[in-house]
Design an enzyme around this catalytic site. Structure first.
Site, PDB file in Angstrom:
ATOM      1  N   CYS A   1      -0.498   0.285   9.661  1.00 47.46           N
ATOM      2  CA  CYS A   1      -0.727   1.649   9.166  1.00 47.46           C
ATOM      3  C   CYS A   1      -2.154   1.832   8.666  1.00 47.46           C
ATOM      4  O   CYS A   1      -2.871   2.729   9.089  1.00 47.46           O
ATOM      5  CB  CYS A   1       0.252   1.990   8.052  1.00 47.46           C
ATOM      6  SG  CYS A   1       1.930   2.229   8.627  1.00 47.46           S
ATOM      7  N   HIS A   2      -2.570   0.984   7.724  1.00 46.63           N
ATOM      8  CA  HIS A   2      -3.891   1.174   7.131  1.00 46.63           C
ATOM      9  C   HIS A   2      -4.710  -0.105   7.087  1.00 46.63           C
ATOM     10  O   HIS A   2      -5.664  -0.218   6.333  1.00 46.63           O
ATOM     11  CB  HIS A   2      -3.764   1.790   5.736  1.00 46.63           C
ATOM     12  CG  HIS A   2      -2.941   3.030   5.728  1.00 46.63           C
ATOM     13  ND1 HIS A   2      -1.606   3.023   5.385  1.00 46.63           N
ATOM     14  CD2 HIS A   2      -3.222   4.311   6.075  1.00 46.63           C
ATOM     15  CE1 HIS A   2      -1.118   4.250   5.506  1.00 46.63           C
ATOM     16  NE2 HIS A   2      -2.081   5.050   5.918  1.00 46.63           N
ATOM     17  N   GLY A   3      -4.265  -1.110   7.854  1.00 42.99           N
ATOM     18  CA  GLY A   3      -5.085  -2.291   8.038  1.00 42.99           C
ATOM     19  C   GLY A   3      -5.086  -3.317   6.937  1.00 42.99           C
ATOM     20  O   GLY A   3      -6.022  -4.108   6.835  1.00 42.99           O
TER      21      GLY A   3
ATOM     22  N   PRO B   1      -6.471  -1.949   1.969  1.00 45.42           N
ATOM     23  CA  PRO B   1      -6.229  -1.088   0.801  1.00 45.42           C
ATOM     24  C   PRO B   1      -5.058  -1.501  -0.089  1.00 45.42           C
ATOM     25  O   PRO B   1      -4.915  -0.963  -1.185  1.00 45.42           O
ATOM     26  CB  PRO B   1      -5.957   0.277   1.419  1.00 45.42           C
ATOM     27  CG  PRO B   1      -5.404  -0.025   2.770  1.00 45.42           C
ATOM     28  CD  PRO B   1      -6.058  -1.291   3.231  1.00 45.42           C
TER      29      PRO B   1
ATOM     30  N   HIS C   1       0.847  -1.192   0.000  1.00 50.80           N
ATOM     31  CA  HIS C   1       0.000   0.000   0.000  1.00 50.80           C
ATOM     32  C   HIS C   1       0.883   1.242   0.000  1.00 50.80           C
ATOM     33  O   HIS C   1       1.069   1.870  -1.036  1.00 50.80           O
ATOM     34  CB  HIS C   1      -0.934  -0.038   1.216  1.00 50.80           C
ATOM     35  CG  HIS C   1      -1.864   1.138   1.312  1.00 50.80           C
ATOM     36  ND1 HIS C   1      -2.184   1.738   2.502  1.00 50.80           N
ATOM     37  CD2 HIS C   1      -2.521   1.811   0.353  1.00 50.80           C
ATOM     38  CE1 HIS C   1      -3.006   2.753   2.271  1.00 50.80           C
ATOM     39  NE2 HIS C   1      -3.232   2.805   0.960  1.00 50.80           N
TER      40      HIS C   1
END
Lengths: 690, 176
Positions: free
Chosen positions: B140-142, B155, B121
């Site tokens: 960080c963003h799963g 993501p 990502h």
């Protein structure tokens, strides 16, 4: 002169911007329509040359800062890594280092031109004073830049120059401590010098904007020294001045490239390839050539404070020049006496520069005092007096008259400009000779090296044999810490294949770690590893070698030199002789003699060497006949060993030398062609103006 | 300047201007080249990026280690039977970046997963043994990766990259 412009762009988008920010009008009125006197000679192109040099110094400087480490322990090494490993790092570093010299060279011509043609006189006083401020800023910037490589001259230059401020009564010591950020020159000093060295060029650029602004308000002076009155006296800046400036710039670039590609260390000092050592001062501390006249003035005065005051006054006095010289005629062309005194003053400045490079003893001190008096007398006595007693010749009525009068002597002017460039070049060269006084060593004989001259290449066989000598003999005591095993396979090197270099590396034991257990361990060398040093630290090296640490050999051929003497050093400029270091190393290796000649006493633990300064060297005779056997049948003699190992060490000191000379030849070819094209273009463009 | 000539009758003056302009352009381009090329990795950095060897013997089943190659963290996981099973049995059509497990490990060395531990990502480092897929979880963003390092949820657009490597023996690999 450059009032509000009536310039209107035709493009609607540009029009839209112009209504809100009249920047195109400003550019048009300043650099296109701006009327410039039609009689300017080539001395006036140095303004454009200086603008280019400032831009180039900022550009290369910003790039070098991307790779440089401002730390006392790492700075020297980071500069070496820039030169060795960064793509075109050697080129960028040479451009920046030689660029500083070229910048000063151009600014001195610019200043003397202003002096000769009276460009400081009413209404250009502020323009002139801004120029003096730029010059002072340049000196500060140049000095701090010279400190950054953190070699011996960097360190001791920084020490000497900062100590100037200790002459200030009462506050001297506090000021010096403040400048250093410590009790001596050290890491904090280096850090702040780096910061300021990055800042000041932008300050210079700012003052240059003011300088140009003031110039465009007052208008340019010209060789006739009469103001432009009618349209006939001027031509538009573009294309006339632009094209002429570009021709001047392209000629200057040829001169510049000579240094970048062929003489990169000519203007430098060999001592600056020795890392800074706070415990040993080099025998002769000499500033860069562009400070030498002021250094000579400093040294002529036997009193510390007075010397410092005199040195700074020598520059500050320039600010008062517009009022010291009150003569109404501007140009020295029409002032028969002022013209003669001007040339005497130029000679005085050059002689002061020469004296600044000589040791402060005997006749040099007396000559320095006389010339210091002459320097100040020019400003304080000669110029004010001439303004009163001199009868100037009549000046032309207008610039147009001046042009008509001299159009017959045009070829002579061009020739004289060329001649002046050559003379100025050799004078610059004359000012650079360092004060390497006789230290009791015989000058080494100049040798023939395969790598000298513009087409010089390393002899591969010699490099390979030299590597063998280094590995089997020198490496017992001397490190080669900036050379990696992978370099042995680099183009322009000994010509080994990557596999051979890797095999060579694997014969070495390299200390690595810590491992997962936190312990250091040994492993076979890899191509990325550097030659291991024989001693873990300097103290161990010292202890094992009778108190003298054997120097690292990576840069030895650049870090050693000898005095070439006059006129040899001036001839060297044209023959591109750069091999003092190899000559010296080769001579040392062959200069051992069992018995010192009568009258020379060699202390216990030292050995007699004919070429070593002082003759007493701590290194025992390292090479003897038959010690190393060569596979290629080359003679196993000390002479051969010395020659080969010196060739190898020259490559070790400058692994990109062949690339430098090859690219240099291409650049030269291009620049000469370009300068010719510019010359004919300039003639075509100016054909309309005459 | 060029009004004196027309396109049909190029004059010597035009030729000169064009030649000079062209030479200036060539010179400028040749000057810009080193100024830009200096930003690429220097020779020392490239040499330091040479292949590295990693001994696998100390890594027990179910454990993983992180080694660095070219400044990048490389996860070397000694996968359990369960993890291998999961990685091989998942339906490819359900994966955002379909890739069979066999394409991500070396034949005959199913138990070893070697991936560059950089989330595809925005470059954070995923944590091993976390997330819902017995693989990696990027804090960080799963983004969640499975036991084959394939993106499963979140993501990130692609699977964790497999670096170039080879088995020198059953217990030793060379990365790079």
């Amino acid at each position: 002169m450059s009032g509000p412009s009536d310039f209107q762009p035709s493009n609607p988008a540009l029009k839209w911007i112009e209504r809100r920010l009249p920047i195109f009008g400003l550019i048009h009125s300043s650099f296109v329509a701006y009327p410039t006197p039609r009689n300017l000679n080539y001395w006036w192109t140095f303004g454009a040359i200086l603008s280019m040099m400032l831009a180039l110094q900022i550009l290369t400087g910003v790039i070098l800062a991307m790779h440089y480490t401002p730390h006392a322990d790492l700075a020297f090494k980071s500069v070496e890594l820039i030169v060795r490993d960064v793509n075109y790092g050697w080129l960028l570093r040479n451009m920046h280092a030689c660029g500083a010299s070229m910048f000063f060279f151009a600014v001195y011509i610019h200043m003397f031109r202003g002096l000769y043609y009276g460009s400081y006189k009413e209404p250009r006083e502020v323009l002139w004073i801004l120029g003096v401020i730029i010059y002072l800023l340049m000196m500060a910037t140049g000095f701090m830049g010279y400190v950054l490589p953190w070699g011996q001259m960097s360190f001791w230059g920084a020490t000497v120059i900062t100590n100037l401020f200790s002459a200030v009564p009462y506050f001297g010591e506090s000021i010096v401590t403040l400048l250093w950020g410590g009790y001596s020159v050290g890491n904090p000093t280096l850090n702040r010098f780096f910061s300021l060295h990055y800042l000041l060029p932008f300050v210079i650029a700012g003052v240059v904007v003011l300088h140009v602004w003031a110039l465009h308000v007052a208008g340019q002076n010209n060789p006739a020294g009469v103001e432009a009155k009618t349209e006939k006296d001027t031509v538009p800046f573009t294309p006339y001045a632009t094209i002429k400036d570009m021709f001047g710039v392209s000629c200057f670039l040829i001169f510049f490239a000579w240094f970048i590609f062929y003489m990169p260390n000519y203007l430098g000092d060999a001592d600056n390839y020795i890392p800074a050592n706070p415990g040993v001062t080099p025998a002769h501390i000499v500033p860069e050539w562009y400070y030498l006249p002021f250094y000579a003035i400093l040294r002529s005065i036997p009193n510390k404070l007075a010397g410092v005051v005199a040195m700074f006054s020598a520059i500050i006095i320039l600010c008062f020049l517009p009022w010291l010289d009150s003569a109404r005629t501007r140009s020295s062309k029409y002032r028969p006496l002022a013209k003669q005194f001007f040339w005497i003053f130029v000679v005085v400045c050059i002689l002061l520069g020469y004296l600044g490079s000589q040791p402060p003893e005997g006749i040099y001190v007396i000559a320095g005092r006389i010339l210091t008096v002459c320097y100040f007398a020019y400003f304080l006595i000669v110029l004010p007096l001439l303004a009163r007693i001199e009868t100037p010749r009549p000046v032309p009525n207008s610039i147009a008259d001046d042009v008509l009068a001299k159009s017959k002597g045009r070829a002579a002017t061009a020739a004289s400009v060329m001649l002046a460039m050559v003379v100025a070049g050799s004078l610059l060269v004359g000012g650079t000779q360092n004060a390497k006084a006789d230290e009791g060593g015989t000058a080494p004989p100049a040798q023939k090296w395969s790598f000298s001259g513009p087409f010089g290449k390393f002899d591969r066989g010699s490099l390979q044999r030299g590597l063998k000598v280094y590995k089997e003999v020198c490496a017992a005591c001397h490190g080669l810490s900036y050379v990696a095993f992978r370099n042995l396979a680099d183009p322009g090197g000994p010509g080994y294949s990557p596999a051979q270099a890797a095999a060579f590396a694997s014969e070495y034991k390299i200390k690595d770690g810590p491992n997962d257990q936190g312990e250091m361990f040994e492993r076979p060398g890899r191509p990325a590893d550097y030659f291991p040093s024989p001693f873990p630290n300097e103290q161990a090296a010292r202890a094992a070698n009778g108190g003298a640490a054997p120097p690292d050999l990576s840069l030895i051929t650049k870090a050693r030199s000898y005095k070439r003497g006059f006129p040899q050093f001036a001839i060297d400029f044209f023959t591109q002789y750069q091999e003092q270091g190899p000559d010296y190393v080769d001579a040392i290796l062959q200069g051992f003699e069992d018995k010192a000649p009568a009258g020379v006493t060699i202390p216990e633990g030292s050995y007699y060497n004919k070429y070593f300064p002082g003759h007493a060297i701590k290194m025992p005779k390292p090479l003897s006949d038959g010690q190393v056997t060569f596979d290629d049948g080359s003679p196993a003699t000390v002479k051969q060993y010395a020659h080969d190992v010196t060739t190898f060490l020259m490559w070790a000191a400058e692994p990109h030398m062949e690339e430098r000379k090859r690219i240099g030849m291409q650049v030269f070819f291009f620049l000469v062609v370009f300068a010719f094209l510019m010359y004919f273009t300039k003639r075509k463009v100016w054909a309309n103006a005459h | 300047m060029t009004t004196a000539s027309s396109a049909d009758h190029p004059t010597r003056r035009d030729f000169l201007f064009v030649a000079t302009g062209a030479a200036a352009a060539v010179g400028a381009a040749a000057t810009v080249w080193p100024l830009v090329a200096q930003m690429n990795p220097d020779a020392a950095t490239i040499a330091a990026g040479a292949p590295i060897e990693v001994d696998l013997t100390p890594i027990a089943e179910g454990q993983d280690i992180k080694v660095f190659w070219r400044g990048k963290p490389i996860y070397i996981s000694h996968r359990t039977k369960k993890q291998i099973q999961e990685a091989q049995s998942v339906a490819l059509s359900s994966l955002p970046d379909p890739q069979p497990d066999s394409a991500r490990v070396k034949a005959g060395h199913d138990q070893w997963l070697v991936v560059i531990g950089i989330c595809t990502h925005l470059g954070c480092i995923p944590i091993a043994h976390e997330g819902n897929y017995d693989g990696f979880f990027c804090p960080c963003h799963g983004s969640q990766y499975d036991s084959s390092g394939r993106i499963r949820q979140g993501p990130a657009p692609a699977n964790l990259a497999v670096p170039p490597y080879a088995f020198l023996s059953d217990t030793k690999i060379q990365i790079g």
